[in-house]
Scaffold this motif. Sequence first.
Motif, short mmCIF file in Angstrom:
data_model
loop_
_atom_site.label_atom_id
_atom_site.label_comp_id
_atom_site.label_asym_id
_atom_site.label_seq_id
_atom_site.Cartn_x
_atom_site.Cartn_y
_atom_site.Cartn_z
N ARG A 70 0.81 -1.22 0.00
CA ARG A 70 0.00 0.00 0.00
C ARG A 70 0.86 1.28 0.00
O ARG A 70 0.42 2.31 -0.50
CB ARG A 70 -0.90 0.01 1.23
N ALA A 71 2.04 1.25 0.59
CA ALA A 71 2.85 2.46 0.73
C ALA A 71 3.35 2.93 -0.63
O ALA A 71 3.78 2.11 -1.45
CB ALA A 71 4.03 2.20 1.66
N PRO A 72 3.33 4.24 -0.90
CA PRO A 72 3.74 4.75 -2.22
C PRO A 72 5.16 4.35 -2.60
O PRO A 72 5.43 4.02 -3.76
CB PRO A 72 3.60 6.27 -2.05
N TYR A 73 6.10 4.39 -1.65
CA TYR A 73 7.49 4.08 -1.99
C TYR A 73 7.65 2.62 -2.39
O TYR A 73 8.62 2.26 -3.09
CB TYR A 73 8.42 4.40 -0.81
N ALA A 74 6.73 1.76 -1.97
CA ALA A 74 6.82 0.34 -2.28
C ALA A 74 6.08 -0.03 -3.55
O ALA A 74 6.46 -1.00 -4.23
CB ALA A 74 6.28 -0.49 -1.11
N ARG A 75 5.05 0.74 -3.91
CA ARG A 75 4.23 0.38 -5.07
C ARG A 75 5.03 0.36 -6.37
O ARG A 75 4.73 -0.41 -7.28
CB ARG A 75 3.04 1.34 -5.19
N GLU A 76 6.06 1.21 -6.45
CA GLU A 76 6.87 1.25 -7.66
C GLU A 76 7.94 0.16 -7.69
O GLU A 76 8.74 0.10 -8.61
CB GLU A 76 7.54 2.62 -7.79
N CYS A 77 7.93 -0.72 -6.68
CA CYS A 77 8.96 -1.76 -6.58
C CYS A 77 8.35 -3.16 -6.63
O CYS A 77 8.94 -4.11 -6.10
CB CYS A 77 9.76 -1.60 -5.29
N ARG A 78 7.18 -3.32 -7.25
CA ARG A 78 6.53 -4.62 -7.26
C ARG A 78 7.43 -5.71 -7.86
O ARG A 78 7.57 -6.80 -7.31
CB ARG A 78 5.22 -4.55 -8.03
N SER A 79 8.02 -5.42 -9.00
CA SER A 79 8.85 -6.45 -9.66
C SER A 79 10.09 -6.75 -8.83
O SER A 79 10.52 -7.91 -8.76
CB SER A 79 9.24 -6.00 -11.07
N GLU A 80 10.66 -5.74 -8.19
CA GLU A 80 11.85 -5.96 -7.36
C GLU A 80 11.51 -6.77 -6.11
O GLU A 80 12.31 -7.59 -5.66
CB GLU A 80 12.47 -4.62 -6.98
#
Length: 398
Positions: A70-80
């Motif tokens: 849910r956190a914005p900083y994590a959403r862009e790291c789904r593949s990682e």
Amino acid sequence: MVYDDIIVGSGLAALATALGLAPSRKVLVLGGPETGQLEFYGDQKSIPSSYSGVGGLGNFWHGVIPTAIRAPYARECRSEIAELFQYFYPRTSIQEKIDQRWLFVPRRPVRPRREWERLSRERGDNLRFVPLAVDRFDTRGGGQTVLAADETFKSRRLWIAAGVLNSPKILSRSVSPDLRRAFISDHIICYAGQIHQHTPDYSPPQVERAGDGFWLAFEFSSDGDALLTQRPARFDYRTLDRGIEQRAVYGLPTNSAMVRLLKTTSPGLVAEAIFNKFGLFPRSPVLSVYAQLLVRDALDFSREDAALKPIDHNAAQAVSRLSLPWPALLRTGRPDLFLRGIHLHHSIDLDALNAAGLASDESAVRVVDASTISGIGPEHHSFYTMARAYRLAREASS
């Protein structure tokens, strides 16, 4: 020798940074002193807040990995997140859990010291690990000069992952005191109360077995600001508020926790601990509900030479705002009792960091641990922070 990259720190974020860097790069890891120093939240010395030494707080991480992202900083790291998970837990699939409310509880948490040895074997001479604590760095004259003990090291790029307490101190000594915030945010874990398994519109905890551990379903609070888990309340724990103080055992380093647990006279505590570690016996007529809450500016960090000072009214306000989705929940009578987690974050002033030119993708100095994360959300942040560090390092060295 001038290295391609120097990584300051050797905890989880530092490890993920090294994994993200291209294997062909010459990398130096300044991992902190071999004999480290453990600091705690309070005088009882039961819950660690930092470890200045090889492995950092990763030495005490329970290893829980959420997947709701849910956190914005994590959403862009789904593949990682998926890539790192597969690296550490190849016998378990995470893909179908992404964006779902699950926690993965591994049999073997990621332990940095063990993983550094593995990575050193894989990278060979391209990865050098030196157990030294960094005092400061200098960006003048081209490149990065790092001072550690009586030695000086040079690199083209510098990654700061010394931990939420140590990273701002290094930046303060190297760049400007303005980079260091006077406060640190945190998670707390509180006992919310009890609920009966057969309550209408209530779903008991779901447990799914996997090759490397087990999955545990969780819920969010009504406003989405808290992560809620339900644990079987057996034996003496079937009584509301029984043993709240005993639950502090889970904040201890692993070995101490197990010793205390084996000596306990509470079968309810033992049953809950077995469920927490192995996911065994989830069905119980009565369940305890726990909430993991974000507390902004939870601790006073204004004095570098002083212990962290809890700001109790900020924690109390967070507990008072807890909104639970189950009207039938029998609420605790002791909302004043809670555990501080190992989830410190946001100890660096992000505006000052940006003004210093250290927050852009072009910067040769990057801070990659949780000290620069402000909107952490209610989920456990450690693996998400690893994925963010992994992504930044991979992008920089691609």
